[in-house]
Design a protein around this motif. Structure first.
Motif, PDB file in Angstrom:
ATOM      1  N   LYS A  18       8.349  48.504 -33.847  1.00 50.00           N
ATOM      2  CA  LYS A  18       7.502  49.038 -34.934  1.00 50.00           C
ATOM      3  C   LYS A  18       6.021  48.867 -34.585  1.00 50.00           C
ATOM      4  CE  LYS A  18      10.703  49.819 -38.255  1.00 50.00           C
ATOM      5  NZ  LYS A  18      10.930  49.532 -39.653  1.00 50.00           N
ATOM      6  N   ALA A  19       5.689  47.744 -33.934  1.00 48.65           N
ATOM      7  CA  ALA A  19       4.281  47.525 -33.556  1.00 48.65           C
ATOM      8  C   ALA A  19       3.851  48.574 -32.539  1.00 48.65           C
ATOM      9  CB  ALA A  19       4.110  46.118 -32.987  1.00 48.65           C
ATOM     10  N   LYS A  20       4.718  48.874 -31.599  1.00 54.94           N
ATOM     11  CA  LYS A  20       4.386  49.894 -30.605  1.00 54.94           C
ATOM     12  C   LYS A  20       4.196  51.249 -31.286  1.00 54.94           C
ATOM     13  CE  LYS A  20       6.736  47.824 -26.608  1.00 54.94           C
ATOM     14  NZ  LYS A  20       7.937  47.893 -25.771  1.00 54.94           N
ATOM     15  N   GLU A  21       5.077  51.537 -32.249  1.00 54.18           N
ATOM     16  CA  GLU A  21       4.949  52.807 -32.996  1.00 54.18           C
ATOM     17  C   GLU A  21       3.621  52.854 -33.736  1.00 54.18           C
ATOM     18  OE1 GLU A  21       8.092  53.441 -35.894  1.00 54.18           O
ATOM     19  OE2 GLU A  21       9.569  53.227 -34.282  1.00 54.18           O
ATOM     20  N   LEU A  22       3.299  51.728 -34.417  1.00 52.61           N
ATOM     21  CA  LEU A  22       2.066  51.698 -35.214  1.00 52.61           C
ATOM     22  C   LEU A  22       0.851  51.994 -34.362  1.00 52.61           C
ATOM     23  CD1 LEU A  22       2.400  48.559 -37.550  1.00 52.61           C
ATOM     24  CD2 LEU A  22       2.240  50.950 -38.261  1.00 52.61           C
ATOM     25  N   LEU A  23       0.871  51.508 -33.133  1.00 50.91           N
ATOM     26  CA  LEU A  23      -0.301  51.687 -32.274  1.00 50.91           C
ATOM     27  C   LEU A  23      -0.131  52.857 -31.312  1.00 50.91           C
ATOM     28  CD1 LEU A  23      -1.272  47.993 -31.507  1.00 50.91           C
ATOM     29  CD2 LEU A  23      -1.992  49.469 -33.366  1.00 50.91           C
ATOM     30  N   GLY A  24       0.964  53.575 -31.474  1.00 51.96           N
ATOM     31  CA  GLY A  24       1.201  54.725 -30.602  1.00 51.96           C
ATOM     32  C   GLY A  24       1.302  54.330 -29.144  1.00 51.96           C
ATOM     33  N   ALA A  25       1.814  53.101 -28.904  1.00 52.94           N
ATOM     34  CA  ALA A  25       1.858  52.592 -27.524  1.00 52.94           C
ATOM     35  C   ALA A  25       3.237  52.735 -26.893  1.00 52.94           C
ATOM     36  CB  ALA A  25       1.445  51.116 -27.509  1.00 52.94           C
ATOM     37  N   SER A  54      -2.059  44.579 -21.750  1.00 55.14           N
ATOM     38  CA  SER A  54      -2.212  44.302 -23.183  1.00 55.14           C
ATOM     39  C   SER A  54      -1.970  45.548 -24.035  1.00 55.14           C
ATOM     40  CB  SER A  54      -3.606  43.738 -23.456  1.00 55.14           C
ATOM     41  OG  SER A  54      -3.702  43.495 -24.834  1.00 55.14           O
ATOM     42  N   LYS A  55      -1.116  45.386 -25.030  1.00 58.49           N
ATOM     43  CA  LYS A  55      -0.781  46.521 -25.896  1.00 58.49           C
ATOM     44  C   LYS A  55      -1.591  46.481 -27.192  1.00 58.49           C
ATOM     45  CE  LYS A  55       3.569  47.894 -24.065  1.00 58.49           C
ATOM     46  NZ  LYS A  55       3.848  46.851 -23.080  1.00 58.49           N
ATOM     47  N   GLY A  56      -2.307  45.390 -27.419  1.00 57.08           N
ATOM     48  CA  GLY A  56      -3.095  45.286 -28.647  1.00 57.08           C
ATOM     49  C   GLY A  56      -3.111  43.851 -29.145  1.00 57.08           C
ATOM     50  N   LYS A  57      -4.049  43.619 -30.104  1.00 53.54           N
ATOM     51  CA  LYS A  57      -4.198  42.253 -30.640  1.00 53.54           C
ATOM     52  C   LYS A  57      -3.412  42.110 -31.943  1.00 53.54           C
ATOM     53  CE  LYS A  57      -8.925  41.795 -29.880  1.00 53.54           C
ATOM     54  NZ  LYS A  57     -10.223  41.329 -30.385  1.00 53.54           N
ATOM     55  N   VAL A  58      -2.667  41.024 -32.033  1.00 56.11           N
ATOM     56  CA  VAL A  58      -1.849  40.783 -33.229  1.00 56.11           C
ATOM     57  C   VAL A  58      -2.192  39.422 -33.828  1.00 56.11           C
ATOM     58  CG1 VAL A  58       0.505  40.393 -34.067  1.00 56.11           C
ATOM     59  CG2 VAL A  58       0.072  42.200 -32.392  1.00 56.11           C
ATOM     60  N   LEU A  59      -2.403  39.433 -35.137  1.00 57.05           N
ATOM     61  CA  LEU A  59      -2.626  38.188 -35.881  1.00 57.05           C
ATOM     62  C   LEU A  59      -1.360  37.958 -36.699  1.00 57.05           C
ATOM     63  CD1 LEU A  59      -5.038  36.287 -36.505  1.00 57.05           C
ATOM     64  CD2 LEU A  59      -5.584  37.786 -38.423  1.00 57.05           C
ATOM     65  N   ILE A  60      -0.777  36.776 -36.569  1.00 62.38           N
ATOM     66  CA  ILE A  60       0.486  36.536 -37.286  1.00 62.38           C
ATOM     67  C   ILE A  60       0.429  35.210 -38.036  1.00 62.38           C
ATOM     68  CG2 ILE A  60       1.617  35.495 -35.236  1.00 62.38           C
ATOM     69  CD1 ILE A  60       4.231  36.866 -36.219  1.00 62.38           C
ATOM     70  N   GLY A  61       1.072  35.164 -39.189  1.00 66.75           N
ATOM     71  CA  GLY A  61       1.126  33.909 -39.934  1.00 66.75           C
ATOM     72  C   GLY A  61       2.170  33.982 -41.035  1.00 66.75           C
ATOM     73  N   THR A  62       2.614  32.804 -41.452  1.00 66.25           N
ATOM     74  CA  THR A  62       3.497  32.700 -42.624  1.00 66.25           C
ATOM     75  C   THR A  62       2.590  32.521 -43.840  1.00 66.25           C
ATOM     76  OG1 THR A  62       5.216  31.634 -41.297  1.00 66.25           O
ATOM     77  CG2 THR A  62       5.374  31.374 -43.676  1.00 66.25           C
ATOM     78  N   VAL A  76     -11.695  45.151 -45.175  1.00 64.61           N
ATOM     79  CA  VAL A  76     -11.113  45.165 -43.820  1.00 64.61           C
ATOM     80  C   VAL A  76      -9.715  45.800 -43.785  1.00 64.61           C
ATOM     81  CG1 VAL A  76     -12.424  43.182 -42.966  1.00 64.61           C
ATOM     82  CG2 VAL A  76     -10.202  42.799 -44.065  1.00 64.61           C
ATOM     83  N   ARG A  77      -9.207  46.223 -44.962  1.00 61.74           N
ATOM     84  CA  ARG A  77      -7.826  46.727 -44.992  1.00 61.74           C
ATOM     85  C   ARG A  77      -7.629  47.942 -44.071  1.00 61.74           C
ATOM     86  NH1 ARG A  77      -3.818  48.040 -43.875  1.00 61.74           N
ATOM     87  NH2 ARG A  77      -1.934  48.588 -45.041  1.00 61.74           N
ATOM     88  N   ASP A  78      -8.627  48.833 -44.043  1.00 66.82           N
ATOM     89  CA  ASP A  78      -8.463  50.065 -43.261  1.00 66.82           C
ATOM     90  C   ASP A  78      -8.702  49.853 -41.770  1.00 66.82           C
ATOM     91  OD1 ASP A  78      -7.858  51.346 -45.559  1.00 66.82           O
ATOM     92  OD2 ASP A  78      -9.917  52.023 -45.933  1.00 66.82           O
ATOM     93  N   LYS A  79      -9.104  48.653 -41.413  1.00 64.75           N
ATOM     94  CA  LYS A  79      -9.403  48.399 -39.992  1.00 64.75           C
ATOM     95  C   LYS A  79      -8.197  47.889 -39.221  1.00 64.75           C
ATOM     96  CE  LYS A  79     -14.267  47.702 -40.674  1.00 64.75           C
ATOM     97  NZ  LYS A  79     -15.200  46.865 -41.325  1.00 64.75           N
ATOM     98  N   VAL A  80      -7.120  47.522 -39.933  1.00 64.45           N
ATOM     99  CA  VAL A  80      -5.928  46.971 -39.267  1.00 64.45           C
ATOM    100  C   VAL A  80      -4.652  47.591 -39.835  1.00 64.45           C
ATOM    101  CG1 VAL A  80      -6.812  44.653 -38.726  1.00 64.45           C
ATOM    102  CG2 VAL A  80      -5.779  45.095 -40.953  1.00 64.45           C
ATOM    103  N   LYS A  81      -3.571  47.496 -39.058  1.00 64.36           N
ATOM    104  CA  LYS A  81      -2.254  47.855 -39.568  1.00 64.36           C
ATOM    105  C   LYS A  81      -1.614  46.568 -40.078  1.00 64.36           C
ATOM    106  CE  LYS A  81      -2.351  52.133 -38.183  1.00 64.36           C
ATOM    107  NZ  LYS A  81      -2.520  53.197 -39.188  1.00 64.36           N
ATOM    108  N   PRO A  92      -8.194  42.081 -35.078  1.00 63.88           N
ATOM    109  CA  PRO A  92      -6.882  42.439 -34.516  1.00 63.88           C
ATOM    110  C   PRO A  92      -6.516  43.896 -34.826  1.00 63.88           C
ATOM    111  CG  PRO A  92      -6.595  41.245 -36.562  1.00 63.88           C
ATOM    112  CD  PRO A  92      -8.077  41.247 -36.291  1.00 63.88           C
ATOM    113  N   ASP A  93      -5.523  44.413 -34.091  1.00 62.28           N
ATOM    114  CA  ASP A  93      -5.013  45.761 -34.380  1.00 62.28           C
ATOM    115  C   ASP A  93      -3.948  45.693 -35.471  1.00 62.28           C
ATOM    116  OD1 ASP A  93      -6.346  47.242 -32.131  1.00 62.28           O
ATOM    117  OD2 ASP A  93      -5.300  45.685 -30.996  1.00 62.28           O
ATOM    118  N   ILE A  94      -3.156  44.613 -35.427  1.00 62.65           N
ATOM    119  CA  ILE A  94      -2.062  44.478 -36.402  1.00 62.65           C
ATOM    120  C   ILE A  94      -2.078  43.072 -37.001  1.00 62.65           C
ATOM    121  CG2 ILE A  94       0.453  44.600 -36.749  1.00 62.65           C
ATOM    122  CD1 ILE A  94       0.691  46.275 -34.260  1.00 62.65           C
ATOM    123  N   VAL A  95      -1.823  43.003 -38.315  1.00 64.25           N
ATOM    124  CA  VAL A  95      -1.635  41.714 -38.978  1.00 64.25           C
ATOM    125  C   VAL A  95      -0.164  41.633 -39.386  1.00 64.25           C
ATOM    126  CG1 VAL A  95      -2.213  40.318 -40.994  1.00 64.25           C
ATOM    127  CG2 VAL A  95      -3.992  41.623 -39.840  1.00 64.25           C
TER     128      VAL A  95
END
Ligand code: B1M
Length: 212
Positions: A204-211, A87-95, A168-173, A140-143
């Protein structure tokens, strides 16, 4: 005319049976899933959009082409799985709110899932308060937000504002994307990142999380 012309034409016509058979034929012939996607399916949807803009087709035909593309994507999905699936991190996605387009969003979720991110897909037409509620619940780590209409892009900004208000803005990318969305717009609304397509959403997600 490219090697996926018959596939593209079937998607444009909304001929699910032929499109699925052509996708399978391309895979059996050794074509890469990424080429089938880019040169066959996405190219076809661009043509569908052009025809719609010119008044040559209408919403029901766009819908039929969308359904056809989705059926073809089912065959490609397993091929976007990367080898390393820790697992590289949790992602929440939506339109975002007001927007019902989900093919690009699904593709982003599919590729990020294949690259090892845990995906929670909220679906389409997601209001800011629902994003906030799910961030509080799932941490999540990224929205990731998707918008395909210039009229729904402001929902991205409103969602970020709602995140700020809820603390919660500062808690996620936050990463945004979709056809009318730009890097400049991402900077304006203070998103952390912009991705133009599903492949770059993964990097970009990998970059954001330094993964990386
Ligand atoms: Co609509 N539609 N549509 N549509 N539709 C567009 C977007 C449009 C450009 C067509 C056109 O006029 N040429 C136009 C928008 C104009 C604008 O505002 N700029 C439009 C319109 C006007 C409308 C309606 C208003 C039509 C009407 O009712 N009068 C209506 C709106 C409904 C609503 O949302 N409230 C509408 C409806 C629909 C359908 C429901 C019929 C159907 C969607 C079905 C579905 O999604 N399940 C549909 C379709 C199929 C399209 C086109 C033809 C194709 C979209 C698509 O799936 N592309 C589209 C024209 C076009 O895009 N060329 C059009 C393939 C997909 C893989 O690409 O979604 O861009 P895309 O995703 C890309 C990138 O953008 C990026 O990665 C993906 C590729 O790797 N990406 C992200 C996307 N989300 C991301 C999120 C990220 C990162 C990257 O997060 C970090």
């Amino acid at each position: 005319m490219n090697e996926f012309e018959a596939l593209a034409q079937a998607v444009i016509k909304g001929d699910i049976k032929t499109a699925v058979a052509e996708t399978q034929r391309a895979l059996d012939g050794g074509s890469e899933a990424k080429s089938i996607l880019d040169k066959g399916l996405i190219a076809a949807m661009d043509e569908v959009g052009d025809r719609y803009s010119k008044g040559l087709i209408f919403v029901p035909q766009m819908l039929r082409s969308a359904k056809t593309m989705q059926e073809c994507m089912k065959l490609l999905q397993p091929l976007f799985q990367e080898g390393d699936v820790t697992s590289k991190g949790k992602v929440l996605i939506g339109t975002v709110k007001g927007d019902l387009h989900d093919i690009g969003k699904n593709l982003v979720g599919m590729m990020m899932g294949g690259a090892g991110f845990d995906i929670t897909d909220l679906g389409v037409d997601i209001p800011p308060e629902k994003f906030v509620q799910k961030i509080q619940e799932l941490e999540p780590d990224i929205v990731c937000m998707s918008a395909l209409l210039s009229t729904t892009m402001p929902s991205m900004s409103r969602t970020i504002e709602a995140m700020q208000k809820a603390g919660v803005r500062d808690k996620v990318k936050v990463m945004i994307g979709g056809a009318p969305v730009t890097e400049k717009y991402a900077r304006e609304i203070k998103a952390d990142s912009y991705a133009s397509d599903a492949g770059s959403a993964v990097s970009k997600a990998k970059e954001l999380l330094g993964a990386l």
